[in-house]
Design a protein around this motif. Structure first.
Motif, PDB file in Angstrom:
ATOM      1  N   ASN A  46      23.432  75.778  27.168  1.00 62.27           N
ATOM      2  CA  ASN A  46      22.201  75.725  26.236  1.00 62.27           C
ATOM      3  C   ASN A  46      21.220  76.786  26.467  1.00 62.27           C
ATOM      4  N   MET A  47      20.980  77.689  25.461  1.00 64.27           N
ATOM      5  CA  MET A  47      20.015  79.052  25.700  1.00 64.27           C
ATOM      6  C   MET A  47      19.184  78.952  24.748  1.00 64.27           C
ATOM      7  N   ILE A  48      18.173  79.817  24.878  1.00 60.65           N
ATOM      8  CA  ILE A  48      17.208  80.017  23.743  1.00 60.65           C
ATOM      9  C   ILE A  48      17.094  81.826  23.748  1.00 60.65           C
ATOM     10  N   ALA A  49      17.111  82.119  22.587  1.00 60.14           N
ATOM     11  CA  ALA A  49      16.516  83.662  22.245  1.00 60.14           C
ATOM     12  C   ALA A  49      15.628  83.745  21.167  1.00 60.14           C
ATOM     13  N   ASP A  58       8.355  87.863  29.612  1.00 62.75           N
ATOM     14  CA  ASP A  58       7.939  87.986  31.003  1.00 62.75           C
ATOM     15  C   ASP A  58       8.923  87.355  32.092  1.00 62.75           C
ATOM     16  N   ASP A  59      10.104  87.740  32.041  1.00 59.62           N
ATOM     17  CA  ASP A  59      11.322  87.176  32.867  1.00 59.62           C
ATOM     18  C   ASP A  59      11.223  85.629  33.199  1.00 59.62           C
ATOM     19  N   ARG A  60      10.681  85.152  32.150  1.00 59.18           N
ATOM     20  CA  ARG A  60      11.099  83.693  31.852  1.00 59.18           C
ATOM     21  C   ARG A  60      11.670  83.133  30.720  1.00 59.18           C
ATOM     22  N   SER A  61      12.385  82.072  30.491  1.00 60.48           N
ATOM     23  CA  SER A  61      12.721  81.681  28.878  1.00 60.48           C
ATOM     24  C   SER A  61      11.620  80.590  28.396  1.00 60.48           C
ATOM     25  N   GLY A  62      11.122  80.082  29.502  1.00 59.01           N
ATOM     26  CA  GLY A  62       9.800  79.190  28.958  1.00 59.01           C
ATOM     27  C   GLY A  62       8.982  79.720  27.735  1.00 59.01           C
ATOM     28  N   GLY A  86      22.796  79.441  37.275  1.00 59.21           N
ATOM     29  CA  GLY A  86      22.864  80.550  38.302  1.00 59.21           C
ATOM     30  C   GLY A  86      21.834  80.629  39.218  1.00 59.21           C
ATOM     31  N   ALA A  87      21.850  81.215  40.508  1.00 62.10           N
ATOM     32  CA  ALA A  87      20.772  81.359  41.550  1.00 62.10           C
ATOM     33  C   ALA A  87      19.615  82.374  40.865  1.00 62.10           C
ATOM     34  N   GLY A  88      20.161  83.030  40.051  1.00 57.80           N
ATOM     35  CA  GLY A  88      19.229  84.116  39.347  1.00 57.80           C
ATOM     36  C   GLY A  88      18.080  82.930  38.686  1.00 57.80           C
ATOM     37  N   THR A  89      18.658  82.247  37.920  1.00 60.52           N
ATOM     38  CA  THR A  89      17.627  81.406  37.231  1.00 60.52           C
ATOM     39  C   THR A  89      16.792  80.542  38.132  1.00 60.52           C
ATOM     40  N   LEU A 125      23.924  83.306  48.671  1.00 57.54           N
ATOM     41  CA  LEU A 125      23.301  81.993  49.001  1.00 57.54           C
ATOM     42  C   LEU A 125      21.714  82.421  49.641  1.00 57.54           C
ATOM     43  N   ASP A 126      21.338  83.165  48.947  1.00 53.48           N
ATOM     44  CA  ASP A 126      19.854  83.464  49.432  1.00 53.48           C
ATOM     45  C   ASP A 126      18.914  82.500  48.578  1.00 53.48           C
ATOM     46  N   LEU A 127      19.122  81.400  49.043  1.00 52.80           N
ATOM     47  CA  LEU A 127      18.280  80.137  48.480  1.00 52.80           C
ATOM     48  C   LEU A 127      17.649  79.406  49.373  1.00 52.80           C
ATOM     49  N   ASP A 174      35.384  82.129  41.027  1.00 51.89           N
ATOM     50  CA  ASP A 174      36.245  82.046  39.813  1.00 51.89           C
ATOM     51  C   ASP A 174      35.743  80.816  38.909  1.00 51.89           C
ATOM     52  N   PHE A 175      35.260  81.230  37.828  1.00 54.42           N
ATOM     53  CA  PHE A 175      34.724  80.402  36.837  1.00 54.42           C
ATOM     54  C   PHE A 175      35.664  79.081  36.456  1.00 54.42           C
ATOM     55  N   ALA A 176      36.741  79.470  36.130  1.00 53.03           N
ATOM     56  CA  ALA A 176      37.734  78.511  35.772  1.00 53.03           C
ATOM     57  C   ALA A 176      38.169  77.546  36.886  1.00 53.03           C
ATOM     58  N   PRO A 196      21.842  84.479  32.123  1.00 51.51           N
ATOM     59  CA  PRO A 196      22.703  85.348  30.888  1.00 51.51           C
ATOM     60  C   PRO A 196      23.974  86.082  31.901  1.00 51.51           C
ATOM     61  N   ARG A 197      23.884  86.198  33.450  1.00 52.03           N
ATOM     62  CA  ARG A 197      24.933  86.955  33.892  1.00 52.03           C
ATOM     63  C   ARG A 197      25.989  85.813  34.287  1.00 52.03           C
ATOM     64  N   VAL A 198      25.685  84.612  34.415  1.00 51.85           N
ATOM     65  CA  VAL A 198      26.409  83.461  34.658  1.00 51.85           C
ATOM     66  C   VAL A 198      27.228  83.118  33.164  1.00 51.85           C
ATOM     67  N   ALA A 200      27.895  84.943  30.713  1.00 50.28           N
ATOM     68  CA  ALA A 200      29.004  85.895  30.349  1.00 50.28           C
ATOM     69  C   ALA A 200      30.286  85.586  31.026  1.00 50.28           C
ATOM     70  N   GLN A 201      30.039  85.411  32.323  1.00 51.83           N
ATOM     71  CA  GLN A 201      31.217  85.091  33.024  1.00 51.83           C
ATOM     72  C   GLN A 201      32.114  83.678  32.591  1.00 51.83           C
ATOM     73  N   VAL A 202      31.131  82.863  32.355  1.00 55.44           N
ATOM     74  CA  VAL A 202      31.868  81.400  31.698  1.00 55.44           C
ATOM     75  C   VAL A 202      32.600  81.698  30.290  1.00 55.44           C
ATOM     76  N   ARG A 226      20.065  89.770  26.653  1.00 56.59           N
ATOM     77  CA  ARG A 226      20.606  88.778  25.721  1.00 56.59           C
ATOM     78  C   ARG A 226      20.966  87.464  26.309  1.00 56.59           C
ATOM     79  N   ILE A 227      21.524  86.680  25.750  1.00 54.41           N
ATOM     80  CA  ILE A 227      21.824  85.474  26.513  1.00 54.41           C
ATOM     81  C   ILE A 227      23.254  85.484  27.105  1.00 54.41           C
ATOM     82  N   LEU A 228      23.826  86.349  26.903  1.00 55.72           N
ATOM     83  CA  LEU A 228      25.042  86.922  27.744  1.00 55.72           C
ATOM     84  C   LEU A 228      24.672  88.304  28.390  1.00 55.72           C
TER      85      LEU A 228
HETATM   86  N1  LIG Z   1      17.049  82.505  27.463  1.00 57.22           N
HETATM   87  C1  LIG Z   1      17.626  81.459  28.307  1.00 57.22           C
HETATM   88  O1  LIG Z   1      18.112  80.165  27.548  1.00 57.22           O
HETATM   89  C2  LIG Z   1      17.963  81.780  29.612  1.00 57.22           C
HETATM   90  C3  LIG Z   1      18.522  80.686  30.311  1.00 57.22           C
HETATM   91  C4  LIG Z   1      18.476  80.801  31.659  1.00 57.22           C
HETATM   92  C5  LIG Z   1      17.769  81.797  32.371  1.00 57.22           C
HETATM   93  N2  LIG Z   1      17.184  82.870  31.548  1.00 57.22           N
HETATM   94  C6  LIG Z   1      16.422  84.072  32.016  1.00 57.22           C
HETATM   95  O2  LIG Z   1      17.435  84.820  32.798  1.00 57.22           O
HETATM   96  C7  LIG Z   1      17.182  85.332  33.860  1.00 57.22           C
HETATM   97  C8  LIG Z   1      17.963  85.077  34.727  1.00 57.22           C
HETATM   98  O3  LIG Z   1      19.170  85.098  34.800  1.00 57.22           O
HETATM   99  P1  LIG Z   1      20.383  86.151  35.610  1.00 57.22           P
HETATM  100  O4  LIG Z   1      21.365  86.826  34.345  1.00 57.22           O
HETATM  101  O5  LIG Z   1      19.713  87.322  36.293  1.00 57.22           O
HETATM  102  O6  LIG Z   1      20.787  85.145  36.563  1.00 57.22           O
HETATM  103  P2  LIG Z   1      21.674  84.293  36.595  1.00 57.22           P
HETATM  104  O7  LIG Z   1      22.970  84.266  35.760  1.00 57.22           O
HETATM  105  O8  LIG Z   1      20.970  82.894  36.264  1.00 57.22           O
HETATM  106  O9  LIG Z   1      22.156  84.172  38.150  1.00 57.22           O
HETATM  107  C9  LIG Z   1      22.828  85.313  38.691  1.00 57.22           C
HETATM  108  C10 LIG Z   1      23.146  84.907  40.115  1.00 57.22           C
HETATM  109  O10 LIG Z   1      24.438  84.176  40.109  1.00 57.22           O
HETATM  110  C11 LIG Z   1      25.054  84.281  41.107  1.00 57.22           C
HETATM  111  N3  LIG Z   1      26.417  84.567  40.486  1.00 57.22           N
HETATM  112  C12 LIG Z   1      26.497  85.027  39.303  1.00 57.22           C
HETATM  113  N4  LIG Z   1      27.996  85.181  38.909  1.00 57.22           N
HETATM  114  C13 LIG Z   1      28.585  85.105  40.198  1.00 57.22           C
HETATM  115  C14 LIG Z   1      29.826  85.225  40.833  1.00 57.22           C
HETATM  116  N5  LIG Z   1      30.806  85.396  39.913  1.00 57.22           N
HETATM  117  N6  LIG Z   1      30.276  84.908  42.006  1.00 57.22           N
HETATM  118  C15 LIG Z   1      29.364  84.339  42.770  1.00 57.22           C
HETATM  119  N7  LIG Z   1      27.854  84.352  42.473  1.00 57.22           N
HETATM  120  C16 LIG Z   1      27.604  84.743  41.115  1.00 57.22           C
HETATM  121  C17 LIG Z   1      24.588  85.453  41.879  1.00 57.22           C
HETATM  122  O11 LIG Z   1      24.055  84.714  42.907  1.00 57.22           O
HETATM  123  P3  LIG Z   1      23.292  85.399  44.460  1.00 57.22           P
HETATM  124  O12 LIG Z   1      22.518  86.238  44.176  1.00 57.22           O
HETATM  125  O13 LIG Z   1      22.594  84.224  44.900  1.00 57.22           O
HETATM  126  O14 LIG Z   1      24.710  85.680  44.899  1.00 57.22           O
HETATM  127  C18 LIG Z   1      23.685  86.133  40.867  1.00 57.22           C
HETATM  128  O15 LIG Z   1      22.552  86.814  41.408  1.00 57.22           O
HETATM  129  C19 LIG Z   1      15.647  84.881  34.112  1.00 57.22           C
HETATM  130  O16 LIG Z   1      14.811  85.845  33.478  1.00 57.22           O
HETATM  131  C20 LIG Z   1      15.630  83.436  33.231  1.00 57.22           C
HETATM  132  O17 LIG Z   1      14.228  83.203  32.806  1.00 57.22           O
HETATM  133  C21 LIG Z   1      16.962  82.572  30.254  1.00 57.22           C
END
Ligand SMILES: NC(=O)c1ccc[n+]([C@@H]2O[C@H](COP(=O)([O-])OP(=O)(O)OC[C@H]3O[C@@H](n4cnc5c(N)ncnc54)[C@H](OP(=O)(O)O)[C@@H]3O)[C@@H](O)[C@H]2O)c1
Length: 259
Positions: A46-49, A58-62, A86-89, A125-127, A174-176, A196-198, A200-202, A226-228
């Motif tokens: 579930n994503m929004i663009a 402004d770095d948030r999807s909200g 993802g931890a980034g989100t 695991l910087d959580l 390994d996402f699978a 988006p980073r997660v 793309a890998q999914v 973008r969303i990926l």
């Molecule tokens: N438009 C939308 O629908 C939507 C949805 C969600 C988020 N967002 C926005 O997207 C931004 C955050 O997204 P993002 O892409 O930067 O981050 P993300 O995909 O949420 O998380 C990236 C983090 O996930 C971990 N990760 C990713 N791939 C990995 C792998 N193969 N193995 C192990 N860990 C992995 C890493 O965490 P560690 O650094 O802890 O290792 C990486 O820093 C925010 O601005 C958020 O507001 C938008």
């Protein structure tokens, strides 16, 4: 409700684009419209663009969403067995544990935990393990951490005190394999909220079945992702538009499934 037939003189010619209106009709019951397909595992994102493709404002999807989108996000969580993120989100959006939507989820989740657990993807695991996302998760829906064999061992041990830790893959998750581990724990109805980073890998791992995409009627420009966000997908999956809805604020809610 059926559209009146076009006057033959107004029929589009072969040279014109074959456009169809978003069907006018009775309002849908969202819990039915978004029910997971029966029989077997299913991974939905579930994503929004914005209309120009920005996945964050402004770095948030909200900042892209509205009340309909927030309610849909909540409903999709209520329907899911697990929410992968993802931890980034988690860090950017200050995620807490999933909370039931207004009116509760008793019927929606009969026979399941009251809320789905979050499954947080992280290598470093910087959580903040003292944050509510870990300490206030319902014990029946303990937060899950999806991590790698080369994650810092001390942090893995600390995370295991506050969460269920699933290890899949060496340096990169390994996402699978991670999805298979979630399924083995009975989490067959999976929801991925990015980021988006997660996502793309999914997609690259070939495990995405459905994309719920909200198109926000905004134009942002700038450098938003973008969303990926990742390397080009080697074999881009073709999607089929399974449903399209709109609200009164010109937001579009699209359901694409893998062909
Ligand atoms: N438009 C939308 O629908 C939507 C949805 C969600 C988020 N967002 C926005 O997207 C931004 C955050 O997204 P993002 O892409 O930067 O981050 P993300 O995909 O949420 O998380 C990236 C983090 O996930 C971990 N990760 C990713 N791939 C990995 C792998 N193969 N193995 C192990 N860990 C992995 C890493 O965490 P560690 O650094 O802890 O290792 C990486 O820093 C925010 O601005 C958020 O507001 C938008």
């Amino acid at each position: 409700m059926h559209e009146p037939p076009l006057d033959p003189a107004e029929q589009p010619t072969d040279a014109e684009p074959a456009l169809r209106p978003l069907a006018a009709g009775a309002p849908v019951r969202p819990a039915d419209a978004y029910a997971y397909p029966p029989g077997g595992p299913w991974l939905r994102a579930n994503m929004i663009a914005s209309a120009d493709g920005a996945a964050a404002r402004d770095d948030r999807s909200g900042g892209l969403g509205n009340e309909t989108d927030r309610r849909l996000l909540s409903l999709l969580r209520g329907l899911a067995d697990v929410v992968i993120v993802g931890a980034g989100t988690v860090r950017a959006e200050g995620y807490g544990p999933v909370a039931p939507g207004p009116g509760g989820w008793e019927k929606l989740r009969a026979g399941r935990s009251p809320v789905p657990p979050l499954a947080i993807v992280s290598h470093r695991l910087d959580l903040d393990l003292d944050a509510p996302v870990f300490t206030e998760a319902d014990p029946r829906a303990r937060t899950i951490v999806l991590t790698t064999r080369t994650a810092p061992p001390g942090r893995v041990r600390a995370a295991a005190e506050r969460a269920e830790v699933i290890v899949a893959g060496e340096d990169r998750l390994d996402f699978a394999a991670a999805v298979a581990e979630l399924m083995a724990r009975g989490h067959e109805r999976m929801l991925c909220e990015g980021g988006p980073r997660v996502l793309a890998q999914v997609v690259a791992a070939g495990v995405l079945d459905e994309l719920c995409l909200t198109v926000s009627p905004m134009l942002l420009a700038g450098g938003a992702v973008r969303i990926l966000n990742g390397p080009a997908v080697p074999v881009p999956p073709r999607l089929r538009l399974a449903a399209a809805y709109r609200d009164d604020e010109d937001y579009l809610f699209l359901r694409y499934v893998r062909r």
